[in-house]
Each structure stands twice: as C-alpha cells, then as structure tokens.
Write an enzyme that holds these catalytic residues in place. Structure first.
Site, mmCIF file in Angstrom:
data_model
loop_
_atom_site.group_PDB
_atom_site.id
_atom_site.type_symbol
_atom_site.label_atom_id
_atom_site.label_comp_id
_atom_site.label_asym_id
_atom_site.label_seq_id
_atom_site.Cartn_x
_atom_site.Cartn_y
_atom_site.Cartn_z
ATOM 1 N N ASP A 112 -0.694 -4.513 9.639
ATOM 2 C CA ASP A 112 -1.737 -3.648 9.100
ATOM 3 C C ASP A 112 -2.961 -4.527 8.860
ATOM 4 O O ASP A 112 -2.949 -5.405 7.994
ATOM 5 C CB ASP A 112 -1.273 -2.998 7.794
ATOM 6 N N LYS A 150 -13.213 -1.011 5.620
ATOM 7 C CA LYS A 150 -13.664 -2.017 4.669
ATOM 8 C C LYS A 150 -14.716 -2.949 5.267
ATOM 9 O O LYS A 150 -15.758 -3.198 4.662
ATOM 10 C CB LYS A 150 -12.467 -2.844 4.174
ATOM 11 N N TRP A 154 0.860 -1.175 0.000
ATOM 12 C CA TRP A 154 0.000 0.000 0.000
ATOM 13 C C TRP A 154 0.897 1.226 0.000
ATOM 14 O O TRP A 154 1.789 1.354 0.836
ATOM 15 C CB TRP A 154 -0.876 -0.052 1.244
#
Length: 452
Positions: free
Chosen positions: A251, A289, A169
């Site tokens: 993460d 999400k 990312w």
C-alpha cells in the site's frame, strides 16, 4: 359471482400487526472512527480545540493547502480547452498517466527526478524486461486500488489467508472482509519500543503463513504508527517472502510525502521488484496525499507478474480480468485527478515544482515532530518520547492509552484516535505547546496515581 364482481371486490385488510421490513435484520457495521471524531471536533465550540485525528495535510494556520503545482496544472488544463475533457476514459484508464505512475513507483529510466533531470538508470534492457512484467490499471485512488487488488487475488488465486499488520489502516480490514478471505494479524508494532516489531513479524510469517497467503505491507510511513522497517529489514523480509512463497501487497499512499524523496519512499517496492528469484506482487498507489488530491480520487493498481517464456500473453490476460472487474464495479476511473497528475509528471518544470511542494510538506511534518518532542522534554513529561522523532510521515503512535486519550479530549479538547495516533499535520506553532501541556497533564495524573 360474475368476473367483474370478483375484480371489484374489496381486498380484505391485513392482520392488525406491525409489518416487518425485509431489511430489519441488517447488522450495524462498525463506525469509522476518524470521520466520527472529525464530526465531534467540528461540533465542539471550545476556542482552543485541536484536531489531530483526520489524516489530511494542513498548513501552519490549520487550513487545507492546494499544492501550488496542482493549481498551475489546473490552470494549464483549463486554458487548453480540450473539448474531450469530460469524455469517458477507457476501462484501463489514461494510458499516459498509468505509464508515468508506474515509472514513479518502480524508478524506471523514463522517469524524471524532482529536480527536473531525467533519471539515468543505465540498464535499459532490464527496465524493458521489468516493465513487461507489470500490469497497470487506473483506480479510484488508493482505496479503489486496494479493493480491486483484493477482489482480483481472491477470485484468481484463492489465498487461504491475508496477513494484516496489527495495527493498520482500518480499511484494510473492511476490504478483505468484503472479499471473503480470512484475515490474520501479524504483530507489526512493538508497544515497548514504539517501533516496528521485526522479530515478531518474522517469527509469525515464518511459522504460520502458508504458501500463497497474501501479506499487506505499508511501503513507507506506516499508518497509523509511522514506524517503518529499515532497508536491511526490508531486504531480509523479501527473502522470507521468496522462501515461503508469500504474495506481498504494498500500500503506497505517501511516496515523496514521507521523507521528501521519491526514491527513499519507494525503496521496498523497488527491492522486491529486482529480487531473484522473482516475486509476484501488487502495489496500490494513491495520489491523495502527495498531490493533495483527496477528493479527486486518483490512483492506480500495479500487478507485477512473472510469466514464463511460453506465457507471454499472461499480462494481457491479467489486465483483461482486472478490466472485467472494473467494468462491473464502476466502469472506469474519474479523469480529473489523473489529468492533473499526468500534466505534472510529464513536465520537467512542473515536476521540479512538485518536488519543492513535497519538501515543503514533509519538512513541516518533521519540524512539528521536533517541536512536540522539544516541548515534552521541556515540560519533563514522564516517559520516553524519542519515538516521535524516529517515526516518519503523517502519523505518530504516541503511546498514550485509550483512557488518556479520552481524558485529553475531555479536559483539553484535543482530538486524537483512541489508539493514541495523532496526525502530525494538525500541529502548528500556535498549538504545539498547548498539545504538549495537555499530554503532560494527563500523563502526570496517571503517573502520580500509580505511585500512590
């Protein structure tokens, strides 16, 4: 000249040249590709255009999907008419939300499973011991958790390096650049197999990483590749972290969204938590999400410590340092999103409905993987495409090259990142065949050109 005449005298004009701003030497930062690509998509008037770039969930009709359970929680919160609903949180955040968020990650026995039943871990003493090791603080979603954790580690431990998966990312690179820790890549993805490059990762960490270095790990549904380590590989990686004295930084952006199972998606974190000798590490947790709360910015940072018996106050001191950073950065996190998450996670009924929403989202993603794979096979598209099924979560690394990606965009108005990453939720029954034909067209063109 009299004093009054001095003050009244006209100021002589400045030299006749263009003034230079103090900011004239500012560097131009790199553009954020996903958002730039999305803007390009929105300005495209082609009727069959397809957006596979932006990392948000979309329905089969291509629309945003507010989770039904979130809408129900919002209704409950509205009806409660809590007069304090717009008040400040504490610097640490909403304590009940943080406990529920922590239990969701680490699987403590106070958690509630998606079917509404209480999880029976059976080892309450161990749970209590582990909870005492964890410091939790509310953040501005996962980005805020990554940023706060990076700032805290950089200031308190002064790591020589942070090892970042290649690829990753993009914000990982920006965040660690801003805190001034030297960034080093480790070869996470194998382009040949289109899977996690376990051997090269292990070799790099064993031979080059130094004690006290931070290593960024995607807990599940690696962004951008969708390629995750196996459970066996996670177990072996934990041993390497113990041997080398490395600091994992997980993460966690997709718990429950990736596989549909909260437990499966948190396996790596829970394994590292229960390792002996103990490992100290960070977890950046996002609810963007798995709750669809993209704009609400609900998240948490969890710091797992290993205090000696004489250091019982260590977690409180760590929290005080984290709170000090938060106070100087943004004072406290927003409460709207965390109240929604807290409402859902604290209710067996809503928790069960949330589990159904997670299965709905993850199930549609899996169905689109299968549909794209089937279409490419039906077309006889050159190359192997099994990796589309083997990868997991919102994203897939197709294996397409940058020239192929640009050709697909130009010829067929299908938008994806230059790396070949696609967001699977951008596919639906109406466009998956079109996308497959676009890929087939460009791949065949390259294949034929090589043969000639």
């Amino acid at each position: 000249m009299a004093p009054s005449q001095i003050h009244d005298a006209p100021i002589p004009p400045a030299p006749n040249k263009q003034s230079e701003s103090r900011f004239a030497s500012l560097p131009i930062p790199p553009v954020d590709e996903p958002f730039t690509l999305n803007a390009e998509f929105l300005s495209d008037t082609y009727p069959q255009k397809v957006n596979l770039g932006i990392g948000v969930y979309r329905t089969e009709s291509g629309d945003p999907w507010p989770l039904p359970v979130v809408e129900e929680a919002e209704t409950q919160l509205h009806r409660s008419k809590n007069v304090a609903r717009h008040e400040y949180l504490t610097i640490q955040g909403d304590g009940k939300f943080l406990n529920l968020a922590r239990d969701l990650v680490f699987g403590f026995d106070s958690g509630i499973e998606p079917n509404g039943t209480h999880q029976q871990n059976g080892d309450h003493n161990k749970d209590k011991e582990n909870k005492d090791r964890i410091v939790s603080i509310q953040t501005i979603s996962g980005t805020g958790a990554n940023r706060l954790g990076a700032e805290f580690l950089a200031r308190s431990l002064h790591p020589r390096n942070v090892w970042i998966p290649e690829p990753t990312w993009a914000n990982h690179l920006t965040i660690w650049d801003l805190v001034g820790v030297e960034r080093k890549p480790y070869p996470y993805f194998d382009p040949a197999t289109k899977a996690f490059n376990y051997d090269s990762t292990v070799q790099t960490l064993k031979t080059q990483a130094q004690k006290g270095d931070v290593v960024i790990l995607h807990a599940c549904a690696h962004n951008p590749t969708g390629a995750d380590p196996s459970k066996e590989q996670w177990t072996k990686l934990a041993s390497i972290f113990q041997q080398k004295g490395l600091i994992p930084f997980f993460d966690l952006a997709y718990q429950g969204f990736a596989s549909g199972s909260l437990d499966e998606d948190a396996f790596a974190i829970r394994h590292f938590m229960n390792c002996t000798p103990r490992i100290e590490f960070c977890v950046a947790q996002s609810f963007s999400k798995n709750f669809g709360l993209y704009g609400q910015r609900a998240g948490a940072l969890h710091l797992v410590t290993n205090p000696a018996e004489s250091e019982s106050s260590l977690p409180q001191i760590a929290l005080a340092n984290l709170s000090h950073l938060v106070r100087g950065e943004y004072s406290m996190a927003p409460r709207g999103g965390s109240e929604i998450v807290r409402t859902v996670l604290s209710s067996p009924d809503l928790r069960k409905k949330w589990g159904e929403d997670l299965k709905n989202m993850s199930g549609r993603i899996k169905a689109m993987r299968q549909a794209l794979y089937d279409e490419l096979l039906k077309l006889g598209t050159p190359g192997k495409w099994e990796h589309i099924l083997a990868q997991i979560g919102m994203f897939s690394y197709t294996g397409l090259t940058e020239p192929q990606v640009l050709a697909i965009r130009q010829r067929h108005h299908v938008y994806m990142l230059k790396s070949g990453r696609i967001s699977m939720s951008g596919l639906n029954p109406k466009n998956v065949s079109y996308v497959a034909r676009a890929i087939d067209d460009v791949v065949r063109t390259v294949t034929l050109a090589r043969k000639q």
